[in-house]
Each structure stands twice: as structure tokens, then as C-alpha cells.
Write an enzyme that holds these catalytic residues in place. Structure first.
Site, PDB file in Angstrom:
ATOM      1  N   ASP A 188      54.409  69.234  11.164  1.00  0.00           N
ATOM      2  CA  ASP A 188      56.117  68.972  10.895  1.00  0.00           C
ATOM      3  C   ASP A 188      55.751  67.693  10.317  1.00  0.00           C
ATOM      4  O   ASP A 188      56.037  67.288   9.363  1.00  0.00           O
ATOM      5  CB  ASP A 188      56.901  68.886  12.818  1.00  0.00           C
ATOM      6  CG  ASP A 188      58.678  69.018  11.458  1.00  0.00           C
ATOM      7  OD1 ASP A 188      58.019  68.503  10.407  1.00  0.00           O
ATOM      8  OD2 ASP A 188      58.990  68.194  12.784  1.00  0.00           O
ATOM      9  N   GLY A 228      51.205  74.987  19.254  1.00  0.00           N
ATOM     10  CA  GLY A 228      50.992  73.991  18.981  1.00  0.00           C
ATOM     11  C   GLY A 228      51.549  73.132  20.958  1.00  0.00           C
ATOM     12  O   GLY A 228      51.684  74.726  22.078  1.00  0.00           O
ATOM     13  N   ASP A 241      44.178  72.456   5.307  1.00  0.00           N
ATOM     14  CA  ASP A 241      45.268  71.635   5.573  1.00  0.00           C
ATOM     15  C   ASP A 241      46.528  72.748   4.419  1.00  0.00           C
ATOM     16  O   ASP A 241      46.468  72.106   3.455  1.00  0.00           O
ATOM     17  CB  ASP A 241      44.867  70.857   4.930  1.00  0.00           C
ATOM     18  CG  ASP A 241      46.250  69.088   4.738  1.00  0.00           C
ATOM     19  OD1 ASP A 241      47.297  69.333   5.402  1.00  0.00           O
ATOM     20  OD2 ASP A 241      45.883  67.991   4.656  1.00  0.00           O
ATOM     21  N   ILE A 242      47.591  72.999   5.564  1.00  0.00           N
ATOM     22  CA  ILE A 242      48.489  73.153   4.423  1.00  0.00           C
ATOM     23  C   ILE A 242      49.037  72.618   4.020  1.00  0.00           C
ATOM     24  O   ILE A 242      49.894  72.952   3.002  1.00  0.00           O
ATOM     25  CB  ILE A 242      49.774  74.363   5.564  1.00  0.00           C
ATOM     26  CG1 ILE A 242      50.760  75.069   4.992  1.00  0.00           C
ATOM     27  CG2 ILE A 242      50.689  73.098   6.559  1.00  0.00           C
ATOM     28  CD1 ILE A 242      51.626  75.671   5.988  1.00  0.00           C
ATOM     29  N   TYR A 285      54.752  73.856  21.596  1.00  0.00           N
ATOM     30  CA  TYR A 285      55.885  74.637  22.057  1.00  0.00           C
ATOM     31  C   TYR A 285      54.896  75.656  23.071  1.00  0.00           C
ATOM     32  O   TYR A 285      55.532  76.458  23.695  1.00  0.00           O
ATOM     33  CB  TYR A 285      56.432  74.842  20.413  1.00  0.00           C
ATOM     34  CG  TYR A 285      57.257  74.418  20.758  1.00  0.00           C
ATOM     35  CD1 TYR A 285      57.476  73.267  20.075  1.00  0.00           C
ATOM     36  CD2 TYR A 285      58.421  74.701  19.338  1.00  0.00           C
ATOM     37  CE1 TYR A 285      58.266  72.224  19.953  1.00  0.00           C
ATOM     38  CE2 TYR A 285      59.346  74.373  18.856  1.00  0.00           C
ATOM     39  CZ  TYR A 285      59.417  73.111  19.338  1.00  0.00           C
ATOM     40  OH  TYR A 285      60.050  71.772  18.467  1.00  0.00           O
TER      41      TYR A 285
END
Length: 171
Positions: free
Chosen positions: A34, A119, A10-11, A121
Site C-alpha cells: 500500500d 503481510g 515490484d508491482i 494482516y
């Protein structure tokens, strides 16, 4: 030369100088990474993004990390993949370069990237990971010492490890 590490995780939990947000052009939050970054950073992040007036695809803007363990969030809208013949590779490369430039300007030594544009995109993972790793390897870093490619799932982690060409420790 920048040290590269590949992890699955998890960033929003990484204690690094900067995490990169695969943002949309509004910078006002969205889905995927995001949305996760905006939720973890708290409402202050949205308030900091509003006066930035968005961001063009391939460029980057920086804010404080607020409630995140990272000092900064570098926001970059990646390209929406159509067919690879509408400038997508150059735009994706520009995302990584723009983020690293901002990291350098702000004295960051450690930067964590998600898989930008992979993702919703729709960027093909194989091509996107190749661009990401090559761009980081070719970047003329002065301050940035380490880049972490933080992968959400095992498949992406495996691809990044193949592109990096060696197995590295987990963070």
C-alpha cells in the site's frame, strides 16, 4: 479463461491496465505494498482516494494510476486473519472478485495482484494463495485476459507457482 502468470518483482513497475493495492479500509496509504503504491503513484493518488470515503473489507474501488505505468489502481482491503472462522476466506475471495469486476467494468485486459492479506494482516500464505488462484480461475471473464500474481519474495512466488500448477515465464 484467464491466463495466469507468476512473477517475483515490484508491482509498481508493471505496465498493465491495473494493479491491485492491498489497501487498508481508509484507502489513505499505509505500509507494505500500500505504501509502495502510494509513493510510486505520487500525491495525486492520495488526493483521488480521499473523496472515496474508504472501502469495506472485501470490496474494491478504483482510481487512476497517476505516475505508475499502470493505467489504474484497484484498491481492496483484505481481511485481517484471526483464525479462519470469522469469514476471512469469503472476504478474501470477495477481494479478488470485486477487483476483477472493477477491472471488467473499466475495460482492463491485464491485472496484477499482490498477495492480499499476507503481510501484516497475517493470512496464512498457503490458504491465501489457494483462494487467490481458485477465484481467478473461476472468474467468468469477458475483458480480463491475463492476471499476474506479483510476489515480493521467492517463497511466495514458489507457493503461487505450485497453486497455478505449472511454471510460467517471468515478466
Amino acid at each position: 479463461m484467464i491466463e495466469i502468470e507468476v512473477i517475483q518483482g515490484d508491482i509498481t513497475k508493471l505496465a498493465v491496465d491495473a494493479i491491485v493495492n492491498a489497501a487498508n479500509c481508509s484507502l489513505l496509504g499505509g505500509g507494505g505494498v500500500d505504501g509502495a503504491i502510494h509513493r510510486a503513484a505520487g500525491p495525486e493518488l492520495l488526493r483521488a482516494c480521499i473523496p472515496l470515503n474508504g472501502c469495506e473489507t472485501g470490496k474494491a474501488k478504483i482510481t487512476p494510476g497517476f505516475r505508475l505505468p499502470a493505467k489504474f489502481v484497484i484498491h481492496t482491503p483484505g481481511p485481517v486473519y484471526r483464525d479462519g472462522r470469522h469469514g476471512e476466506p469469503a472476504l478474501l475471495e470477495s477481494c479478488y472478485k470485486s477487483c476483477l469486476d472493477l477491472a471488467e467494468e473499466n475495460g482492463c485486459e491485464t491485472v496484477a495482484f499482490p498477495a492480499i492479506s499476507c503481510g501484516v494482516y497475517g493470512y496464512p500464505w498457503e490458504a491465501a494463495t489457494e483462494i487467490a488462484v481458485k477465484t481467478v480461475r473461476d472468474f467468468p471473464a469477458r475483458k480480463v485476459k491475463k492476471v499476474i500474481f506479483c510476489c515480493f519474495g521467492k517463497e511466495m512466488e514458489k507457493l503461487y507457482r505450485e497453486k497455478v500448477g505449472r511454471t510460467v515465464g517471468r515478466g
